[in-house]
Scaffold this motif. Structure first.
Motif, PDB file in Angstrom:
ATOM      1  N   ALA A 341       0.844  -1.186   0.000  1.00 31.66           N
ATOM      2  CA  ALA A 341       0.000   0.000   0.000  1.00 31.66           C
ATOM      3  C   ALA A 341       0.882   1.239   0.000  1.00 31.66           C
ATOM      4  O   ALA A 341       1.868   1.318   0.740  1.00 31.66           O
ATOM      5  N   VAL A 342       0.525   2.182  -0.838  1.00 33.43           N
ATOM      6  CA  VAL A 342       1.293   3.419  -1.010  1.00 33.43           C
ATOM      7  C   VAL A 342       0.414   4.581  -0.577  1.00 33.43           C
ATOM      8  O   VAL A 342      -0.743   4.676  -1.002  1.00 33.43           O
ATOM      9  N   GLY A 343       0.953   5.441   0.266  1.00 29.80           N
ATOM     10  CA  GLY A 343       0.198   6.571   0.765  1.00 29.80           C
ATOM     11  C   GLY A 343       0.683   7.892   0.222  1.00 29.80           C
ATOM     12  O   GLY A 343       0.257   8.352  -0.836  1.00 29.80           O
ATOM     13  N   ARG A 344       1.631   8.511   0.932  1.00 32.50           N
ATOM     14  CA  ARG A 344       2.043   9.873   0.601  1.00 32.50           C
ATOM     15  C   ARG A 344       2.610  10.027  -0.805  1.00 32.50           C
ATOM     16  O   ARG A 344       2.346  11.011  -1.496  1.00 32.50           O
ATOM     17  N   LEU A 346       1.743   8.436  -3.419  1.00 36.83           N
ATOM     18  CA  LEU A 346       0.622   8.397  -4.345  1.00 36.83           C
ATOM     19  C   LEU A 346      -0.264   9.625  -4.192  1.00 36.83           C
ATOM     20  O   LEU A 346      -0.896  10.081  -5.157  1.00 36.83           O
ATOM     21  N   LEU A 347      -0.304  10.174  -2.993  1.00 38.00           N
ATOM     22  CA  LEU A 347      -1.031  11.421  -2.777  1.00 38.00           C
ATOM     23  C   LEU A 347      -0.358  12.554  -3.554  1.00 38.00           C
ATOM     24  O   LEU A 347      -1.007  13.373  -4.201  1.00 38.00           O
ATOM     25  N   GLN A 348       0.949  12.579  -3.495  1.00 39.76           N
ATOM     26  CA  GLN A 348       1.708  13.607  -4.203  1.00 39.76           C
ATOM     27  C   GLN A 348       1.602  13.444  -5.716  1.00 39.76           C
ATOM     28  O   GLN A 348       1.404  14.410  -6.444  1.00 39.76           O
ATOM     29  N   ASP A 349       1.737  12.204  -6.185  1.00 43.16           N
ATOM     30  CA  ASP A 349       1.792  11.937  -7.618  1.00 43.16           C
ATOM     31  C   ASP A 349       0.699  10.923  -7.976  1.00 43.16           C
ATOM     32  O   ASP A 349       0.886   9.715  -7.817  1.00 43.16           O
ATOM     33  N   PRO A 350      -0.468  11.375  -8.453  1.00 43.99           N
ATOM     34  CA  PRO A 350      -1.551  10.448  -8.777  1.00 43.99           C
ATOM     35  C   PRO A 350      -1.159   9.399  -9.805  1.00 43.99           C
ATOM     36  O   PRO A 350      -1.787   8.328  -9.868  1.00 43.99           O
ATOM     37  N   ASP A 351      -0.149   9.674 -10.605  1.00 41.90           N
ATOM     38  CA  ASP A 351       0.296   8.742 -11.644  1.00 41.90           C
ATOM     39  C   ASP A 351       1.422   7.825 -11.165  1.00 41.90           C
ATOM     40  O   ASP A 351       2.056   7.144 -11.978  1.00 41.90           O
ATOM     41  N   TRP A 352       1.657   7.780  -9.853  1.00 44.62           N
ATOM     42  CA  TRP A 352       2.777   6.999  -9.296  1.00 44.62           C
ATOM     43  C   TRP A 352       2.717   5.545  -9.764  1.00 44.62           C
ATOM     44  O   TRP A 352       3.714   4.996 -10.225  1.00 44.62           O
ATOM     45  N   ALA A 353       1.568   4.910  -9.656  1.00 46.23           N
ATOM     46  CA  ALA A 353       1.472   3.493 -10.021  1.00 46.23           C
ATOM     47  C   ALA A 353       1.749   3.287 -11.502  1.00 46.23           C
ATOM     48  O   ALA A 353       2.486   2.370 -11.888  1.00 46.23           O
TER      49      ALA A 353
END
Length: 376
Positions: A341-344, A346-353
């Motif tokens: 699970a990724v939090g901060r 992914l919050l910063q970068d919506p395209d992280w995944a």
């Protein structure tokens, strides 16, 4: 031998892109979105901005979204009228739109069901007359009770509220539920000896302290379909006690987890501040690794993934640079745990995944705590 960025990117695309199964749910990849409270739902109703917030991340490749914590239908469950609720006609209609949008974007989604217990203060919204309640009326660090010790009727009411919220989740189209049993909130207040001083069947040794949580799981399991996933999030640490521990040994941890698994938990979301830290002496396994080993259930790890620096400091804007994923990938290759699970990040970068799954590490946006209020 040093590992190049290209090699890490290739491994990430291979390892994280594999589907995962939680009971009857197939998640398209191994990346989950960790729950993060935002207070963007006036009246407890998730609006169109919340719909787009989750749909955007699902469209960008997050396999499983765990929503921010949502209050169950018990007046003492919360502390803000801007945190979403998982009861009420308007509130559930808003959540149905969220689930539909995530599915349309190709993702899966579960609500996190939440009761804060003794974290509440008298007069807090959304129901200011409701008392703070807990196993013994104790807040973390208190010796004297400042809230209400729950009666059997109180316990039954809260158990029923969790079960009703889970049934509603399945009814409006969610893919499962997560029960928030971590971080010093109500369920965790029963699990931890520091806040549970009861002398009845719900207090005492670790197994007795697990009874309330296990009864919630069993009640939820009874109200939903057999293949509907039930996830349980737990932690050793608490929001006001980072060094707190439910279990000092694997044997003590097994005593806590086994009743929950028997009651119907399909996956455990093991919350740590730093996923790479060993949980017990003489083993490199982290908390999720021990959870999987002891229960055989699906295990989700979380804790500063994609970041460097301490959990609390990152929220204060200190030292939140991108960290290496190599250790995470090593652990997943060994099947130490099943999902991350990724939090901060992914919050910063919506395209992280999407970027990680495509090996586009050079495009990742570093976390900036100061920008939190502008993110959507």
């Amino acid at each position: 031998m040093s590992v190049t960025l290209a090699e890490t990117a290739s491994r990430a695309a291979h390892i994280l892109a594999r589907p995962a199964t939680i009971n009857g749910l197939t998640v398209p990849n191994r990346i989950a979105m960790a729950p993060m409270t935002r207070m963007f739902s006036p009246g407890g109703v998730p609006g169109e901005d919340v719909v787009s917030y989750y749909a955007r991340r699902a469209a960008a490749g997050v396999g499983l979204i765990v929503t921010e914590g949502t209050y169950v239908g018990h007046d003492s469950a919360g502390l803000s009228d801007r945190v979403p609720r998982f009861h009420g006609t308007e509130q559930l209609a808003g959540w149905a739109k969220v689930a539909d949008a995530v599915h349309a974007a190709g993702g899966t989604i579960v609500p996190q069901l939440w009761h804060i217990g003794m974290v509440r203060n008298q007069g807090d919204q959304p129901f200011p007359e409701a008392p703070a309640v807990g196993p013994s009326g104790l807040r973390i660090g208190e010796d004297e009770a400042t809230g209400k010790a729950m009666t059997q009727r109180d316990l039954d009411d809260v158990i029923g509220a969790f079960a009703e919220a889970a049934a509603a989740a399945e009814r409006i189209g969610f893919d499962g539920v997560e029960l928030h049993g971590a971080h010093g909130y109500l369920i965790d207040q029963f699990l931890w000896a520091g806040t549970n001083h009861r002398t009845d069947a719900y207090g005492g040794d670790p197994v007795a302290r697990t009874r309330f949580a296990a009864e919630i799981v069993a009640a939820v399991r009874e109200r939903v379909s057999p293949d509907f996933p039930v996830i349980f999030r737990y932690s050793q640490w608490k929001m006001d006690a980072y060094d707190a521990r439910l279990a000092e040994t694997p044997e003590e941890l097994e005593a806590i987890l086994a009743p929950l698994a028997s009651a119907g938990v399909d996956a455990f979301h093991a919350s740590t501040r730093r996923y790479w830290r060993p949980e017990f002496d003489d083993s490199d396994l982290n908390l999720a690794g021990w959870t999987r080993k002891l229960t055989g259930k699906t295990a989700i790890t979380v804790g500063s993934v994609g970041l460097e620096g301490e959990f609390g400091k990152a929220f204060q804007g200190e030292g939140a640079a991108l960290g290496s994923l190599d250790d995470l990938l090593d652990r997943m290759e060994r099947d130490e745990f099943d999902m991350v699970a990724v939090g901060r990040a992914l919050l910063q970068d919506p395209d992280w995944a999407r970027k990680v799954l495509a090996g586009r590490f050079d495009e990742l946006t570093p976390f900036d705590a100061a920008a939190l209020q502008t993110l959507s």
